[in-house]
Design an enzyme around this catalytic site. Structure first.
Site, PDB file in Angstrom:
ATOM      1  N   ARG A   2      58.994 -55.451  15.513  1.00 21.97           N
ATOM      2  CA  ARG A   2      59.422 -56.877  15.551  1.00 21.97           C
ATOM      3  C   ARG A   2      60.168 -57.323  14.399  1.00 21.97           C
ATOM      4  O   ARG A   2      59.812 -58.647  14.098  1.00 21.97           O
ATOM      5  CB  ARG A   2      58.042 -57.628  15.688  1.00 21.97           C
ATOM      6  CG  ARG A   2      57.347 -57.706  17.173  1.00 21.97           C
ATOM      7  CD  ARG A   2      58.071 -58.171  18.118  1.00 21.97           C
ATOM      8  NE  ARG A   2      57.313 -57.792  19.497  1.00 21.97           N
ATOM      9  CZ  ARG A   2      56.410 -58.486  20.092  1.00 21.97           C
ATOM     10  NH1 ARG A   2      56.160 -59.663  19.608  1.00 21.97           N
ATOM     11  NH2 ARG A   2      55.954 -58.098  21.089  1.00 21.97           N
ATOM     12  N   ARG A  30      60.041 -64.485  15.739  1.00 20.62           N
ATOM     13  CA  ARG A  30      59.983 -65.565  15.493  1.00 20.62           C
ATOM     14  C   ARG A  30      59.679 -65.825  14.034  1.00 20.62           C
ATOM     15  O   ARG A  30      59.746 -67.195  13.474  1.00 20.62           O
ATOM     16  CB  ARG A  30      58.698 -66.229  16.097  1.00 20.62           C
ATOM     17  CG  ARG A  30      59.031 -66.713  17.638  1.00 20.62           C
ATOM     18  CD  ARG A  30      57.802 -67.012  18.569  1.00 20.62           C
ATOM     19  NE  ARG A  30      57.032 -65.932  18.511  1.00 20.62           N
ATOM     20  CZ  ARG A  30      55.932 -65.823  19.209  1.00 20.62           C
ATOM     21  NH1 ARG A  30      55.623 -66.894  19.882  1.00 20.62           N
ATOM     22  NH2 ARG A  30      55.242 -64.686  19.417  1.00 20.62           N
ATOM     23  N   ARG A  37      66.987 -69.460  19.068  1.00 19.59           N
ATOM     24  CA  ARG A  37      66.003 -69.825  20.227  1.00 19.59           C
ATOM     25  C   ARG A  37      65.778 -71.203  20.598  1.00 19.59           C
ATOM     26  O   ARG A  37      65.279 -71.572  21.616  1.00 19.59           O
ATOM     27  CB  ARG A  37      64.552 -69.206  19.730  1.00 19.59           C
ATOM     28  CG  ARG A  37      64.678 -67.669  19.972  1.00 19.59           C
ATOM     29  CD  ARG A  37      63.998 -67.384  21.561  1.00 19.59           C
ATOM     30  NE  ARG A  37      62.687 -67.649  21.833  1.00 19.59           N
ATOM     31  CZ  ARG A  37      62.295 -68.727  22.260  1.00 19.59           C
ATOM     32  NH1 ARG A  37      63.117 -69.650  22.778  1.00 19.59           N
ATOM     33  NH2 ARG A  37      61.209 -68.906  22.887  1.00 19.59           N
ATOM     34  N   ASP A  91      62.681 -56.422  25.589  1.00 13.09           N
ATOM     35  CA  ASP A  91      61.192 -56.297  25.804  1.00 13.09           C
ATOM     36  C   ASP A  91      60.573 -55.427  26.581  1.00 13.09           C
ATOM     37  O   ASP A  91      61.289 -55.011  27.692  1.00 13.09           O
ATOM     38  CB  ASP A  91      60.461 -57.867  26.212  1.00 13.09           C
ATOM     39  CG  ASP A  91      59.187 -58.071  25.837  1.00 13.09           C
ATOM     40  OD1 ASP A  91      58.905 -58.498  24.819  1.00 13.09           O
ATOM     41  OD2 ASP A  91      58.476 -57.744  26.834  1.00 13.09           O
ATOM     42  N   TYR A 134      49.683 -55.242  32.332  1.00 11.62           N
ATOM     43  CA  TYR A 134      50.418 -56.423  32.425  1.00 11.62           C
ATOM     44  C   TYR A 134      50.262 -56.686  33.859  1.00 11.62           C
ATOM     45  O   TYR A 134      50.391 -57.998  34.231  1.00 11.62           O
ATOM     46  CB  TYR A 134      51.673 -56.430  31.990  1.00 11.62           C
ATOM     47  CG  TYR A 134      51.699 -56.898  30.292  1.00 11.62           C
ATOM     48  CD1 TYR A 134      51.471 -58.064  29.879  1.00 11.62           C
ATOM     49  CD2 TYR A 134      51.605 -55.922  29.311  1.00 11.62           C
ATOM     50  CE1 TYR A 134      51.215 -58.446  28.581  1.00 11.62           C
ATOM     51  CE2 TYR A 134      51.375 -56.331  28.159  1.00 11.62           C
ATOM     52  CZ  TYR A 134      51.410 -57.721  27.529  1.00 11.62           C
ATOM     53  OH  TYR A 134      51.352 -57.991  26.424  1.00 11.62           O
TER      54      TYR A 134
HETATM   55  O1  CP3 Z   1      60.725 -54.782  17.456  1.00 13.03           O
HETATM   56  C1  CP3 Z   1      61.557 -55.804  17.557  1.00 13.03           C
HETATM   57  O2  CP3 Z   1      61.985 -56.655  16.827  1.00 13.03           O
HETATM   58  C2  CP3 Z   1      62.448 -55.346  19.120  1.00 13.03           C
HETATM   59  C3  CP3 Z   1      62.023 -56.166  20.044  1.00 13.03           C
HETATM   60  C4  CP3 Z   1      60.754 -56.311  20.581  1.00 13.03           C
HETATM   61  C5  CP3 Z   1      60.154 -57.318  21.236  1.00 13.03           C
HETATM   62  N1  CP3 Z   1      59.092 -57.091  21.957  1.00 13.03           N
HETATM   63  C6  CP3 Z   1      60.725 -58.873  20.996  1.00 13.03           C
HETATM   64  C7  CP3 Z   1      59.983 -59.786  21.429  1.00 13.03           C
HETATM   65  C8  CP3 Z   1      59.688 -55.194  21.053  1.00 13.03           C
HETATM   66  C9  CP3 Z   1      60.061 -53.665  20.535  1.00 13.03           C
HETATM   67  C10 CP3 Z   1      58.768 -55.481  21.650  1.00 13.03           C
HETATM   68  C11 CP3 Z   1      57.828 -54.788  22.231  1.00 13.03           C
HETATM   69  C12 CP3 Z   1      56.674 -55.524  23.197  1.00 13.03           C
HETATM   70  N2  CP3 Z   1      56.526 -56.494  23.929  1.00 13.03           N
HETATM   71  C13 CP3 Z   1      55.429 -54.807  23.075  1.00 13.03           C
HETATM   72  C14 CP3 Z   1      54.912 -53.931  22.605  1.00 13.03           C
HETATM   73  C15 CP3 Z   1      54.675 -54.037  20.955  1.00 13.03           C
HETATM   74  C16 CP3 Z   1      53.451 -54.719  20.677  1.00 13.03           C
HETATM   75  O3  CP3 Z   1      53.407 -55.976  20.147  1.00 13.03           O
HETATM   76  O4  CP3 Z   1      52.158 -54.036  20.838  1.00 13.03           O
HETATM   77  C17 CP3 Z   1      54.481 -55.938  24.179  1.00 13.03           C
HETATM   78  C18 CP3 Z   1      52.979 -55.465  24.129  1.00 13.03           C
HETATM   79  C19 CP3 Z   1      55.493 -56.889  24.368  1.00 13.03           C
HETATM   80  C20 CP3 Z   1      54.874 -58.222  25.441  1.00 13.03           C
HETATM   81  C21 CP3 Z   1      55.369 -59.383  24.867  1.00 13.03           C
HETATM   82  N3  CP3 Z   1      56.480 -59.641  24.625  1.00 13.03           N
HETATM   83  C22 CP3 Z   1      54.412 -60.370  24.418  1.00 13.03           C
HETATM   84  C23 CP3 Z   1      52.825 -60.024  24.414  1.00 13.03           C
HETATM   85  C24 CP3 Z   1      54.933 -61.339  23.917  1.00 13.03           C
HETATM   86  C25 CP3 Z   1      54.510 -62.456  23.469  1.00 13.03           C
HETATM   87  C26 CP3 Z   1      53.842 -62.676  21.951  1.00 13.03           C
HETATM   88  C27 CP3 Z   1      54.484 -62.233  20.884  1.00 13.03           C
HETATM   89  O5  CP3 Z   1      54.123 -61.087  20.039  1.00 13.03           O
HETATM   90  O6  CP3 Z   1      55.500 -62.741  20.456  1.00 13.03           O
HETATM   91  C28 CP3 Z   1      56.477 -60.978  24.331  1.00 13.03           C
HETATM   92  C29 CP3 Z   1      57.563 -61.835  23.552  1.00 13.03           C
HETATM   93  C30 CP3 Z   1      58.422 -61.258  22.695  1.00 13.03           C
HETATM   94  N4  CP3 Z   1      58.974 -60.034  22.760  1.00 13.03           N
HETATM   95  C31 CP3 Z   1      58.947 -61.994  21.577  1.00 13.03           C
HETATM   96  C32 CP3 Z   1      60.096 -61.382  20.888  1.00 13.03           C
HETATM   97  C33 CP3 Z   1      60.863 -61.561  19.769  1.00 13.03           C
HETATM   98  C34 CP3 Z   1      58.970 -63.359  21.215  1.00 13.03           C
HETATM   99  C35 CP3 Z   1      59.489 -64.277  22.087  1.00 13.03           C
HETATM  100  C36 CP3 Z   1      59.827 -65.674  21.641  1.00 13.03           C
HETATM  101  O7  CP3 Z   1      59.154 -66.799  21.705  1.00 13.03           O
HETATM  102  O8  CP3 Z   1      61.054 -65.904  20.938  1.00 13.03           O
END
Ligand code: CP3
Length: 347
Positions: A28, A32, A41, A77, A154
């Site tokens: 990540r 944010r 965003r 994602d 999910y």
């Molecule tokens: O690592 C990186 O910077 C690359 C991008 C990336 C995102 N999600 C962007 C994202 C990666 C590799 C992921 C993987 C992901 N997505 C996982 C596995 C990693 C982990 O955390 O265990 C999971 C479970 C998800 C599902 C997901 N997507 C959730 C649970 C959420 C919301 C909560 C959170 O942690 O933000 C997202 C949204 C998400 N994915 C955001 C980002 C930048 C935030 C979106 C926003 O509000 O702008």
């Protein structure tokens, strides 16, 4: 022609070869916690951002430059694959994912569509091309996908969950339908990752973020065969990072399911993990992301503590044990990367 990234610390560490310095990137790393990300965003939803390759590439490249990390990961994602497989996917304003039509009975499994063509996910391949084109030649690009269990969690829970009641109930009560669904996720995800490799990523990471909620026996029976099926379908030659945090008891089974690099979190030390997994595997991890909420001195001490366990052993990639928290000050993330670069010189 040999590309510069082939000999980068990240690629060498993934192959368990010696490096001049310990590579570091952060799960990540674009998100944010970064003001530049928040600014984008304000005008674009998360889903739109993922589906606009130039912007997605921009967001990741900004983070890579700001942090000076040793690898980029595509901005995307793990849940996007669910749309072409028949699910209604949305991200709520707070970022949390929601599935409009979760699986709630055994007959709904029939509705899950195996991904026969990656065409609906072509925007991800375009993000890869766009990011690879603009990324420095010395840095590898990481592709990724969710592992079958985490996708199923999910698909059945309909969103994030604490206790995973519904997915656990489902797999025990309907083992045949579970098998059918997990096979569809395994085959579809392999196809997706192979396309990412074709489009230009150098490494892939499989996220099994929620597998840690299971017992060793249940992981072996309900998850491992499908993660293994998926990994066996990946075209050989690309290093695979297998990340399934939360429960160190599962480590040997995670290793046996496949992957060249095993991702670990802070629940086990690097030294213990290596003893369990064996030294012919690379390890990625494992700083608790909460440390990034403290201060520069504590961050530096924690980095040193981890690197002392690694010593000169080849095959270590520094990362967090889970994604960066949105509350993290950017200067603390930068301090972490600098500390790894400073203390991680292999003499
Ligand atoms: O690592 C990186 O910077 C690359 C991008 C990336 C995102 N999600 C962007 C994202 C990666 C590799 C992921 C993987 C992901 N997505 C996982 C596995 C990693 C982990 O955390 O265990 C999971 C479970 C998800 C599902 C997901 N997507 C959730 C649970 C959420 C919301 C909560 C959170 O942690 O933000 C997202 C949204 C998400 N994915 C955001 C980002 C930048 C935030 C979106 C926003 O509000 O702008």
């Amino acid at each position: 022609m040999k590309r510069k990234w082939e000999d980068s610390p990240m690629m060498r560490a993934a192959r368990c070869q010696e490096t001049k310095s310990v590579p570091v990137w952060l799960m990540r790393q674009a998100g944010r916690y970064m003001p530049e990300y928040q600014a984008i965003r304000e005008h674009v939803s998360f889903m739109e951002l993922c589906k606009t390759p130039e912007l997605a590439a921009e967001v990741m490249l900004t983070a890579v430059q700001r942090l000076n990390v040793d690898a980029a990961i595509i901005f995307s994602d793990i849940l996007l694959i669910l749309e072409p497989m028949g699910f209604e996917l949305e991200f709520e304003p707070d970022g949390g994912p929601k599935i409009g039509n979760p699986i709630r009975n055994s007959s709904a499994v029939k509705m899950v569509r195996e991904l026969e063509s990656v065409e609906p996910l072509e925007f991800v391949m375009n993000t890869i091309r766009c990011t690879r084109e603009r990324l420095d030649d010395s840095l590898p690009l990481i592709g990724f996908a969710g592992a079958p269990f985490t996708l199923a969690a999910y698909a059945i829970e309909g969103g994030s969950s604490h206790h995973f009641r519904q997915v656990k109930t489902f797999m025990h009560i309907y083992p045949n339908e579970w098998q059918e669904m997990m096979q569809k996720f395994a085959v579809s995800t392999a196809r997706y990752l192979n396309s990412q490799i074709n489009a230009g990523v150098q490494i892939v990471q499989l996220f099994d973020s929620w597998a840690g909620c299971l017992s060793g026996e249940d992981y072996k029976k309900y998850v491992k065969p499908y993660s293994r099926m998926l990994i066996d379908l990946i075209v050989p030659g690309t290093p695979i990072i297998h990340f399934a945090p939360g429960n160190p008891v599962l480590l040997t089974d995670i290793r046996d399911a496949g992957g060249h690099v095993i991702g670990i979190d802070w629940r086990i030390t690097v030294q213990q993990a290596w003893e369990v997994i064996g030294s012919n595997y690379a390890v990625q991890g494992n700083l608790d992301p909460a440390i990034l909420l403290t201060n520069r001195d504590l961050i530096r001490q924690s980095v040193l503590h981890i690197l002392r366990q690694v010593e000169r052993r080849p095959g270590f990639i520094f990362n967090l044990g889970h994604g960066i928290m949105p509350q993290t000050p950017v200067e603390n993330a930068i301090a972490l990367v600098n500390a790894v670069h400073e203390f991680g010189i292999v003499r």
